[in-house]
Scaffold this motif. Structure first.
Motif, PDB file in Angstrom:
ATOM      1  N   SER A 109       0.976  -1.172   0.034  1.00 15.94           N
ATOM      2  CA  SER A 109      -0.066   0.010  -0.196  1.00 15.94           C
ATOM      3  C   SER A 109       0.768   1.725  -0.209  1.00 15.94           C
ATOM      4  O   SER A 109       2.096   1.088   0.348  1.00 15.94           O
ATOM      5  N   GLY A 110       0.175   2.851  -0.091  1.00 11.88           N
ATOM      6  CA  GLY A 110       0.794   3.360  -0.097  1.00 11.88           C
ATOM      7  C   GLY A 110       1.357   4.043  -1.560  1.00 11.88           C
ATOM      8  O   GLY A 110       1.734   5.109  -1.737  1.00 11.88           O
ATOM      9  N   GLY A 111       1.315   3.345  -2.604  1.00 10.90           N
ATOM     10  CA  GLY A 111       1.270   4.185  -3.336  1.00 10.90           C
ATOM     11  C   GLY A 111       0.106   5.254  -4.024  1.00 10.90           C
ATOM     12  O   GLY A 111      -1.074   5.804  -3.298  1.00 10.90           O
ATOM     13  N   GLY A 112       0.137   6.159  -4.822  1.00 12.23           N
ATOM     14  CA  GLY A 112      -0.667   7.767  -5.438  1.00 12.23           C
ATOM     15  C   GLY A 112      -0.338   7.952  -6.867  1.00 12.23           C
ATOM     16  O   GLY A 112       0.985   7.592  -7.232  1.00 12.23           O
ATOM     17  N   PHE A 113      -0.795   9.059  -6.693  1.00 17.02           N
ATOM     18  CA  PHE A 113      -0.445   9.752  -7.607  1.00 17.02           C
ATOM     19  C   PHE A 113       0.078  11.116  -7.279  1.00 17.02           C
ATOM     20  O   PHE A 113      -0.060  11.854  -6.501  1.00 17.02           O
ATOM     21  N   VAL A 114       1.724  11.736  -7.238  1.00 16.81           N
ATOM     22  CA  VAL A 114       2.537  13.186  -7.244  1.00 16.81           C
ATOM     23  C   VAL A 114       3.147  13.597  -8.140  1.00 16.81           C
ATOM     24  O   VAL A 114       3.074  13.145  -9.212  1.00 16.81           O
ATOM     25  N   GLN A 115       3.167  14.526  -7.650  1.00 18.24           N
ATOM     26  CA  GLN A 115       4.125  15.278  -8.153  1.00 18.24           C
ATOM     27  C   GLN A 115       5.523  15.661  -8.695  1.00 18.24           C
ATOM     28  O   GLN A 115       5.560  14.907  -7.475  1.00 18.24           O
ATOM     29  N   ALA A 116       6.269  15.567  -9.522  1.00 18.12           N
ATOM     30  CA  ALA A 116       8.157  15.012  -9.714  1.00 18.12           C
ATOM     31  C   ALA A 116       7.936  16.258  -8.403  1.00 18.12           C
ATOM     32  O   ALA A 116       7.706  17.496  -7.677  1.00 18.12           O
ATOM     33  N   GLY A 117       9.161  15.218  -7.254  1.00 21.66           N
ATOM     34  CA  GLY A 117      10.173  15.828  -6.515  1.00 21.66           C
ATOM     35  C   GLY A 117       9.518  15.490  -5.280  1.00 21.66           C
ATOM     36  O   GLY A 117       9.474  16.288  -4.059  1.00 21.66           O
ATOM     37  N   ALA A 118       7.838  15.288  -5.477  1.00 15.32           N
ATOM     38  CA  ALA A 118       7.189  14.717  -4.361  1.00 15.32           C
ATOM     39  C   ALA A 118       7.325  13.073  -3.112  1.00 15.32           C
ATOM     40  O   ALA A 118       8.942  12.878  -4.118  1.00 15.32           O
ATOM     41  N   SER A 119       7.355  13.301  -2.238  1.00 16.61           N
ATOM     42  CA  SER A 119       8.258  11.263  -1.472  1.00 16.61           C
ATOM     43  C   SER A 119       6.198  11.131  -1.048  1.00 16.61           C
ATOM     44  O   SER A 119       5.114  11.582  -1.316  1.00 16.61           O
ATOM     45  N   LEU A 120       7.122   9.851  -1.376  1.00 16.37           N
ATOM     46  CA  LEU A 120       6.070   8.422  -1.242  1.00 16.37           C
ATOM     47  C   LEU A 120       6.364   7.828   0.209  1.00 16.37           C
ATOM     48  O   LEU A 120       7.565   7.598  -0.083  1.00 16.37           O
ATOM     49  N   ARG A 121       5.642   7.103   0.859  1.00 16.89           N
ATOM     50  CA  ARG A 121       6.558   5.972   1.596  1.00 16.89           C
ATOM     51  C   ARG A 121       5.544   4.511   1.469  1.00 16.89           C
ATOM     52  O   ARG A 121       4.288   4.570   1.333  1.00 16.89           O
TER      53      ARG A 121
END
Length: 123
Positions: free
Chosen positions: A6-18
């Motif tokens: 889990s933890g995926g998503g749609f983000v902008q370049a430069g962002a972080s995800l865990r």
């Protein structure tokens, strides 16, 4: 045996995800864990791995310095902290449990696979 990512998503370049991956029905505290990814039209590729005791870590060159793999054996979980995301990081990310304490980058050395979580990075 089930690995739930889990933890995926749609983000902008430069962002972080865990990303998180939790195992059920058995413990993998004695097994290496790994993260792999597969982008559309491409083969699955190695991202990161961690040995059973967190003593040995390995990263693909393209994520080195941006991604950090970790694990919590008490929670039967493995994590992938992804920083400074780039559009080329867009893929479905899979967690996997290794056949042994050290499995490295070879997908053939992983037995159990999660269902994947989508990560999309826009420019």
């Amino acid at each position: 045996v089930q690995l739930q990512a889990s933890g995926g998503g749609f983000v902008q370049a430069g962002a972080s995800l865990r990303l998180s991956c939790v195992a059920s029905r058995r413990t993998f505290s004695n097994n290496a864990m790994g993260w792999f990814r597969q982008a559309p039209g491409k083969e699955r590729e190695f991202v990161a791995s961690i040995s059973w005791n967190s003593g040995s870590l390995a990263y693909a060159d393209v994520v080195k310095g941006r991604f950090v793999i970790s694990r919590d054996n008490a929670k039967n979980a493995v994590y992938l902290q992804m920083n400074d995301l780039k559009p080329e990081d867009t893929a479905v990310y899979y967690c996997a449990a290794g056949l042994s304490a050290y499995s490295g980058s070879d997908s053939g050395r992983y037995r159990y696979w999660g269902q994947g979580t989508q990560v999309t990075v826009s420019s």
